[in-house]
Scaffold this motif. Structure first.
Motif, PDB file in Angstrom:
ATOM      1  N   SER A  73       0.835  -1.194   0.000  1.00 53.07           N
ATOM      2  CA  SER A  73       0.000   0.000   0.000  1.00 53.07           C
ATOM      3  C   SER A  73       0.872   1.246   0.000  1.00 53.07           C
ATOM      4  O   SER A  73       1.694   1.427   0.897  1.00 53.07           O
ATOM      5  N   ALA A  74       0.655   2.090  -0.990  1.00 58.98           N
ATOM      6  CA  ALA A  74       1.415   3.349  -1.051  1.00 58.98           C
ATOM      7  C   ALA A  74       1.083   4.233   0.136  1.00 58.98           C
ATOM      8  O   ALA A  74       1.927   4.966   0.641  1.00 58.98           O
ATOM      9  N   THR A  75      -0.148   4.154   0.618  1.00 57.00           N
ATOM     10  CA  THR A  75      -0.571   4.953   1.771  1.00 57.00           C
ATOM     11  C   THR A  75       0.207   4.554   3.015  1.00 57.00           C
ATOM     12  O   THR A  75       0.734   5.401   3.728  1.00 57.00           O
ATOM     13  N   VAL A  76       0.268   3.262   3.272  1.00 55.89           N
ATOM     14  CA  VAL A  76       0.996   2.785   4.448  1.00 55.89           C
ATOM     15  C   VAL A  76       2.468   3.144   4.323  1.00 55.89           C
ATOM     16  O   VAL A  76       3.096   3.572   5.291  1.00 55.89           O
ATOM     17  N   ASN A  77       3.023   2.999   3.131  1.00 55.12           N
ATOM     18  CA  ASN A  77       4.430   3.346   2.935  1.00 55.12           C
ATOM     19  C   ASN A  77       4.664   4.825   3.194  1.00 55.12           C
ATOM     20  O   ASN A  77       5.679   5.203   3.769  1.00 55.12           O
ATOM     21  N   TYR A  78       3.732   5.685   2.766  1.00 50.81           N
ATOM     22  CA  TYR A  78       3.895   7.118   2.998  1.00 50.81           C
ATOM     23  C   TYR A  78       3.798   7.443   4.485  1.00 50.81           C
ATOM     24  O   TYR A  78       4.564   8.250   5.000  1.00 50.81           O
ATOM     25  N   TRP A  79       2.852   6.823   5.188  1.00 56.67           N
ATOM     26  CA  TRP A  79       2.734   7.064   6.637  1.00 56.67           C
ATOM     27  C   TRP A  79       3.996   6.569   7.343  1.00 56.67           C
ATOM     28  O   TRP A  79       4.498   7.231   8.253  1.00 56.67           O
ATOM     29  N   ALA A  80       4.528   5.436   6.932  1.00 53.13           N
ATOM     30  CA  ALA A  80       5.781   4.930   7.508  1.00 53.13           C
ATOM     31  C   ALA A  80       6.920   5.909   7.234  1.00 53.13           C
ATOM     32  O   ALA A  80       7.763   6.152   8.103  1.00 53.13           O
ATOM     33  N   TYR A  81       6.928   6.484   6.033  1.00 49.89           N
ATOM     34  CA  TYR A  81       7.935   7.496   5.699  1.00 49.89           C
ATOM     35  C   TYR A  81       7.820   8.697   6.633  1.00 49.89           C
ATOM     36  O   TYR A  81       8.827   9.199   7.139  1.00 49.89           O
ATOM     37  N   LEU A  82       6.585   9.159   6.867  1.00 46.75           N
ATOM     38  CA  LEU A  82       6.385  10.315   7.752  1.00 46.75           C
ATOM     39  C   LEU A  82       6.862  10.024   9.172  1.00 46.75           C
ATOM     40  O   LEU A  82       7.530  10.850   9.783  1.00 46.75           O
ATOM     41  N   THR A  83       6.530   8.854   9.695  1.00 44.37           N
ATOM     42  CA  THR A  83       6.954   8.529  11.063  1.00 44.37           C
ATOM     43  C   THR A  83       8.469   8.376  11.134  1.00 44.37           C
ATOM     44  O   THR A  83       9.092   8.771  12.120  1.00 44.37           O
ATOM     45  N   ALA A  85      10.582  10.020   9.180  1.00 49.56           N
ATOM     46  CA  ALA A  85      11.106  11.386   9.076  1.00 49.56           C
ATOM     47  C   ALA A  85      11.033  12.096  10.419  1.00 49.56           C
ATOM     48  O   ALA A  85      11.966  12.802  10.814  1.00 49.56           O
ATOM     49  N   VAL A  86       9.938  11.910  11.154  1.00 47.58           N
ATOM     50  CA  VAL A  86       9.807  12.506  12.492  1.00 47.58           C
ATOM     51  C   VAL A  86      10.874  11.940  13.413  1.00 47.58           C
ATOM     52  O   VAL A  86      11.530  12.683  14.152  1.00 47.58           O
ATOM     53  N   SER A  87      11.081  10.642  13.361  1.00 55.05           N
ATOM     54  CA  SER A  87      12.097  10.008  14.200  1.00 55.05           C
ATOM     55  C   SER A  87      13.487  10.561  13.905  1.00 55.05           C
ATOM     56  O   SER A  87      14.246  10.887  14.828  1.00 55.05           O
ATOM     57  N   LEU A  88      13.826  10.698  12.644  1.00 52.25           N
ATOM     58  CA  LEU A  88      15.145  11.239  12.267  1.00 52.25           C
ATOM     59  C   LEU A  88      15.286  12.697  12.696  1.00 52.25           C
ATOM     60  O   LEU A  88      16.354  13.110  13.158  1.00 52.25           O
ATOM     61  N   CYS A  89      14.226  13.459  12.555  1.00 54.37           N
ATOM     62  CA  CYS A  89      14.261  14.867  12.965  1.00 54.37           C
ATOM     63  C   CYS A  89      14.490  14.980  14.470  1.00 54.37           C
ATOM     64  O   CYS A  89      15.325  15.767  14.923  1.00 54.37           O
ATOM     65  N   LEU A  90      13.774  14.176  15.245  1.00 52.64           N
ATOM     66  CA  LEU A  90      13.936  14.224  16.701  1.00 52.64           C
ATOM     67  C   LEU A  90      15.316  13.724  17.123  1.00 52.64           C
ATOM     68  O   LEU A  90      15.907  14.240  18.072  1.00 52.64           O
ATOM     69  N   GLU A  91      15.848  12.739  16.402  1.00 54.25           N
ATOM     70  CA  GLU A  91      17.205  12.263  16.682  1.00 54.25           C
ATOM     71  C   GLU A  91      18.216  13.371  16.412  1.00 54.25           C
ATOM     72  O   GLU A  91      19.159  13.570  17.184  1.00 54.25           O
ATOM     73  N   HIS A  92      18.020  14.108  15.329  1.00 57.34           N
ATOM     74  CA  HIS A  92      18.906  15.231  15.006  1.00 57.34           C
ATOM     75  C   HIS A  92      18.822  16.315  16.091  1.00 57.34           C
ATOM     76  O   HIS A  92      19.841  16.870  16.499  1.00 57.34           O
ATOM     77  N   ILE A  93      17.619  16.581  16.563  1.00 54.05           N
ATOM     78  CA  ILE A  93      17.438  17.571  17.632  1.00 54.05           C
ATOM     79  C   ILE A  93      18.202  17.143  18.881  1.00 54.05           C
ATOM     80  O   ILE A  93      18.869  17.965  19.519  1.00 54.05           O
TER      81      ILE A  93
END
Length: 112
Positions: A73-83, A85-93
């Motif tokens: 599912s492209a939808t599930v893949n996109y939601w997984a991408y968003l989560t 991306a949030v994880s990487l952003c918080l790790e960078h912070i």
């Protein structure tokens, strides 16, 4: 990330100070993004202008599509991408602030 933060702020007791959101850690935000049901994240969102509301509605539709179709599912893949991306952003912070679990206040201070 914003949806998770709003959701966490709404979980605070009404009697808490307005600045208590500053004590929410990035680890708590990530936990909310990954573990909370999607409908809880959207329930915390206040009214938005029509253009922004359209973007939120599209994101809602994508998130509610989980588990409704068989196979990839492209939808599930996109939601997984968003989560992710949030994880990487918080790790960078966490790296930038030199703290293991920085709070929202530490993030604001580091960005100045």
């Amino acid at each position: 990330m914003t949806l998770a933060l709003f959701s966490l702020v709404l979980d605070q007791p009404i009697s808490t100070a307005e600045s208590d959101w500053e004590q929410i850690t990035t680890a708590e935000i990530l936990e909310a993004v990954v573990a909370r049901p999607v409908h809880e994240l959207f329930a915390s969102l206040s009214a938005l202008p029509p253009g922004d509301q359209g973007h939120v509605q599209a994101l809602k539709l994508m998130s509610y599509g989980f588990g409704t179709s068989r196979g990839p599912s492209a939808t599930v893949n996109y939601w997984a991408y968003l989560t992710t991306a949030v994880s990487l952003c918080l790790e960078h912070i966490a790296t930038v602030t030199s703290q293991e679990a920085p709070t929202c206040a530490a993030v604001l201070t580091a960005s100045r």
